[in-house]
Design a protein around this motif. Sequence first.
Motif, PDB file in Angstrom:
ATOM      1  N   THR A 114      -0.915  13.033  -4.295  1.00 37.58           N
ATOM      2  CA  THR A 114      -0.794  11.598  -4.006  1.00 37.58           C
ATOM      3  C   THR A 114       0.634  11.218  -3.663  1.00 37.58           C
ATOM      4  OG1 THR A 114      -2.691  10.978  -5.358  1.00 37.58           O
ATOM      5  CG2 THR A 114      -1.027   9.285  -5.003  1.00 37.58           C
ATOM      6  N   ASN A 115       1.584  11.802  -4.361  1.00 39.55           N
ATOM      7  CA  ASN A 115       2.989  11.445  -4.140  1.00 39.55           C
ATOM      8  C   ASN A 115       3.510  11.910  -2.790  1.00 39.55           C
ATOM      9  OD1 ASN A 115       3.132  10.248  -6.679  1.00 39.55           O
ATOM     10  ND2 ASN A 115       3.728  12.167  -7.683  1.00 39.55           N
ATOM     11  N   ASP A 116       2.810  12.870  -2.172  1.00 38.81           N
ATOM     12  CA  ASP A 116       3.249  13.367  -0.865  1.00 38.81           C
ATOM     13  C   ASP A 116       2.815  12.455   0.276  1.00 38.81           C
ATOM     14  OD1 ASP A 116       4.348  15.547  -2.108  1.00 38.81           O
ATOM     15  OD2 ASP A 116       2.587  16.826  -1.809  1.00 38.81           O
ATOM     16  N   VAL A 161       0.862  -1.187   0.000  1.00 34.32           N
ATOM     17  CA  VAL A 161       0.000   0.000   0.000  1.00 34.32           C
ATOM     18  C   VAL A 161       0.897   1.235   0.000  1.00 34.32           C
ATOM     19  CG1 VAL A 161      -1.761   1.283   1.265  1.00 34.32           C
ATOM     20  CG2 VAL A 161      -1.838  -1.217   1.205  1.00 34.32           C
ATOM     21  N   ASN A 162       0.878   1.977  -1.087  1.00 35.43           N
ATOM     22  CA  ASN A 162       1.726   3.163  -1.214  1.00 35.43           C
ATOM     23  C   ASN A 162       1.132   4.101  -2.253  1.00 35.43           C
ATOM     24  OD1 ASN A 162       2.649   2.161  -3.837  1.00 35.43           O
ATOM     25  ND2 ASN A 162       3.908   0.711  -2.655  1.00 35.43           N
ATOM     26  N   SER A 163       1.840   5.175  -2.553  1.00 37.16           N
ATOM     27  CA  SER A 163       1.319   6.180  -3.478  1.00 37.16           C
ATOM     28  C   SER A 163       1.236   5.663  -4.910  1.00 37.16           C
ATOM     29  CB  SER A 163       2.198   7.435  -3.427  1.00 37.16           C
ATOM     30  OG  SER A 163       3.548   7.115  -3.727  1.00 37.16           O
ATOM     31  N   SER A 164       1.878   4.531  -5.196  1.00 35.71           N
ATOM     32  CA  SER A 164       1.787   3.950  -6.539  1.00 35.71           C
ATOM     33  C   SER A 164       0.539   3.098  -6.710  1.00 35.71           C
ATOM     34  CB  SER A 164       3.030   3.095  -6.832  1.00 35.71           C
ATOM     35  OG  SER A 164       4.204   3.870  -6.783  1.00 35.71           O
ATOM     36  N   THR A 165       0.068   2.528  -5.616  1.00 37.04           N
ATOM     37  CA  THR A 165      -1.088   1.628  -5.700  1.00 37.04           C
ATOM     38  C   THR A 165      -2.379   2.280  -5.214  1.00 37.04           C
ATOM     39  OG1 THR A 165      -0.485   0.718  -3.526  1.00 37.04           O
ATOM     40  CG2 THR A 165       0.309  -0.457  -5.469  1.00 37.04           C
ATOM     41  N   ASN A 197      -3.815  16.815   4.869  1.00 33.32           N
ATOM     42  CA  ASN A 197      -3.746  18.129   5.501  1.00 33.32           C
ATOM     43  C   ASN A 197      -5.096  18.830   5.458  1.00 33.32           C
ATOM     44  OD1 ASN A 197      -0.940  17.930   5.967  1.00 33.32           O
ATOM     45  ND2 ASN A 197      -0.525  18.580   3.861  1.00 33.32           N
ATOM     46  N   PHE A 198      -5.367  19.637   6.489  1.00 30.36           N
ATOM     47  CA  PHE A 198      -6.532  20.510   6.441  1.00 30.36           C
ATOM     48  C   PHE A 198      -6.334  21.532   5.322  1.00 30.36           C
ATOM     49  CE2 PHE A 198      -7.787  18.409   9.918  1.00 30.36           C
ATOM     50  CZ  PHE A 198      -8.224  19.074  11.053  1.00 30.36           C
ATOM     51  N   PRO A 199      -7.406  21.915   4.648  1.00 31.03           N
ATOM     52  CA  PRO A 199      -7.289  23.040   3.713  1.00 31.03           C
ATOM     53  C   PRO A 199      -6.973  24.326   4.480  1.00 31.03           C
ATOM     54  CG  PRO A 199      -9.359  21.853   3.414  1.00 31.03           C
ATOM     55  CD  PRO A 199      -8.749  21.342   4.663  1.00 31.03           C
ATOM     56  N   THR A 228      -4.449   5.920  -5.286  1.00 26.77           N
ATOM     57  CA  THR A 228      -4.531   7.270  -5.844  1.00 26.77           C
ATOM     58  C   THR A 228      -5.524   8.089  -5.032  1.00 26.77           C
ATOM     59  OG1 THR A 228      -4.059   6.436  -8.063  1.00 26.77           O
ATOM     60  CG2 THR A 228      -5.040   8.628  -7.901  1.00 26.77           C
ATOM     61  N   VAL A 229      -5.068   9.227  -4.537  1.00 25.31           N
ATOM     62  CA  VAL A 229      -5.932  10.136  -3.783  1.00 25.31           C
ATOM     63  C   VAL A 229      -6.023  11.445  -4.558  1.00 25.31           C
ATOM     64  CG1 VAL A 229      -6.298  11.355  -1.607  1.00 25.31           C
ATOM     65  CG2 VAL A 229      -5.241   9.082  -1.598  1.00 25.31           C
ATOM     66  N   GLU A 230      -7.206  11.732  -5.068  1.00 22.15           N
ATOM     67  CA  GLU A 230      -7.416  12.958  -5.838  1.00 22.15           C
ATOM     68  C   GLU A 230      -8.085  13.998  -4.949  1.00 22.15           C
ATOM     69  OE1 GLU A 230      -9.345  12.268  -9.632  1.00 22.15           O
ATOM     70  OE2 GLU A 230      -8.714  10.156  -9.568  1.00 22.15           O
TER      71      GLU A 230
END
Length: 704
Positions: A306-308, A292-296, A330-332, A298-300
């Motif tokens: 996503t990479n962060d 489970v990582n940023s490659s598998t 993070n909070f907006p 995707t958070v839009e």
Amino acid sequence: MHGRPRKAPKPEEAAASAVKAANLRSLQAQFLHNHHNKTYTKEALDVSAKLLEINPEVYTAWNYRRLAVEHNLSQSESDPDSVKSILSEELRVVESALRQNFKSYGAWHHRKWVLTKGHSSIDQELRLLDKFQKADSRNFHAWNYRRFIAALMNKSDEEELKYTTDMINSNFSNYSAWHNRSILLSHLLGKRVQGFFPKEKVLTEEYELVHQALFTDPDDQSGWFYHIWLLDQTIKSDAPFLISSWPAHGFDLIVSVDKSPDGRASSPFTSFHSDTGTFPLILYFSQAVEGVNSSTITVESMLNSTNDLIWRPLSTNNSGTAQAWATNLNFPNVKLHSLETYPVKVSLGHSQGITSSSGFHYSHPSQFAFTVCVRPPNSEHGERQGVENILWRDENFHIYGTHFQESIPVVSFDQLSIKEDPEPTASNWHVQTIANEIALFRELLSEIDCKIGKLTLARLLMAHDTMMLYNSPNAYKVVHSEEVLELYRGLMKLDPSHSRYYKDEHSLVLFLQVTSSRESLLKHCCHYRDSTSTNIGGHICLRLNNLSLSRIGSVEQLLWVQMLDLSHNELQSIEGLEAMQLLSCLNLSNNKLSSCTALEPLRRLKSLKVLDISYNEIGAHSIDTTRYLCSSPLSHTFGGDWSFDDIVIDDVKVRNYWEAFVIFSGLNLTQLEVVGNAITDEKFKSFLVKVMPTLKWLDSEELH
């Protein structure tokens, strides 16, 4: 041994034993002398052979013979006949030792080692195995060795499966044959070998086979264990899938940096307070997974790239696999009075990489979405708000009733789970098979009183409810829980030696019963309000106290919980709580926690502020069976640069409280209750204050 009383030896037997012991001591002395001096002559090897023929359990003698063989082979590499003679002699010694004890670990291991040298014929090995398996057909050493030989001979799984069938037909009371059958079928089903697909057809035939054993002699447990394996194959999906998340699909999440300033109770499902400017995103899978990582995943969203995102397994075993995984969003950055919502979409399964511990990939693309709204901070409220002392008194908890409904958004219970549409959790075959098994065992138990039959019926009933619940979370109601609870209560009385296991299973059923519907869950939800408090905000607490719980379960349905009361139970472990990343207040008082290391899951709870572990058994037991499982210097998982002898806090060496230091030094608690534990004294409390500088309340006393 095994309940059989020892008989006093007769004089002649005692004399013979004395002679044998003297001979054994003499051989051991000669052998150790040869071993120490690295003497590998034929005479020295004969001494070790005689010793092993008398006592095959002298592991040092087997190690010595390996060294001797390696030495002698190095002297005879150019002479194939000499090499073959050396290895043949080893096989002869092993066979003689096995005649003395055909369950000798050392002997079987040495025989494997000899054959891996590759200079010995394996043709006679199956004949040798037949000889030993006729002496004891359940000898698991021989079965393990048979699997080894079958692999060397390239025998097919189908051939070996037929052999297990023959052995079972000869005598079905054969644990090892049933076990070997489960291993072979796992391979054949996994590879979808011709004749072993579809899986449903094969399992149906296996149920028919094991029924013959179970109904012929219900008191023989060998077939029952195979039935457990069949049940597991029936109810579990090979590939992992997502069963829950927080935030859940369709949520309108409200986040804030201060607590509710308007005096209304916040929704227990959709709001979250954090003073760090982040909130967790939690994924809960049907089984432990890795990858489970940023490659598998995707958070839009506008909140993070996503990479962060850094995903972490929520597990205490440091294996890199876990059922629950989390990252932080993070909070907006919002302006005062802003009510803008931010959509978030999470996708997974679109690329391979997430795999179960058994090697199956997460193969069904799925996604869920929610929105985030940030409540602007109230500066006036922040100025007057202090750190309040949470009092876990019954009068401070009010049933979450209808008079709160207007201020609490109603959330459909099925939003707490994620339903996988591509592949239903329970097909018609699975459900019908379990239903048929339930009917069969009800019939069996109507005729005989069978302990393991009752246990199997309980498992079947829960399997049926669980499958139906995950398949139709909003339509199906758990219907068998009361019957299962009664079965486990009966088993505790019928089989007190295993009562702890039955109690654990009883607890898991209770958890499922509580979390299976919104109605049952709300019965345990309470509004916390201390009449003496100046804090006008409120908490929603899930109270699961006084239920005699000994194990925690159904955590996937409790990811939203921020305040949890598990007091007055029988918990010895809190495994599972590590997935509940929103927990800020936790009451574990009056349980059976026996050490600080039993609190290991708390180290993963970064939001935890209030903890009550009073009146447990911490420090009362001289032997701590969990300390080697906890991340610590003893398990080599706490970091090699720690020197507890060098750390002194108020004249107290950390080494005296290293378990407490490991657990509490990483927490940001503001309130802690430890009174009533054997470890608690003024020195320990002073130590805790120094270890946790954020602490404001200790044992109901405000710190200055």
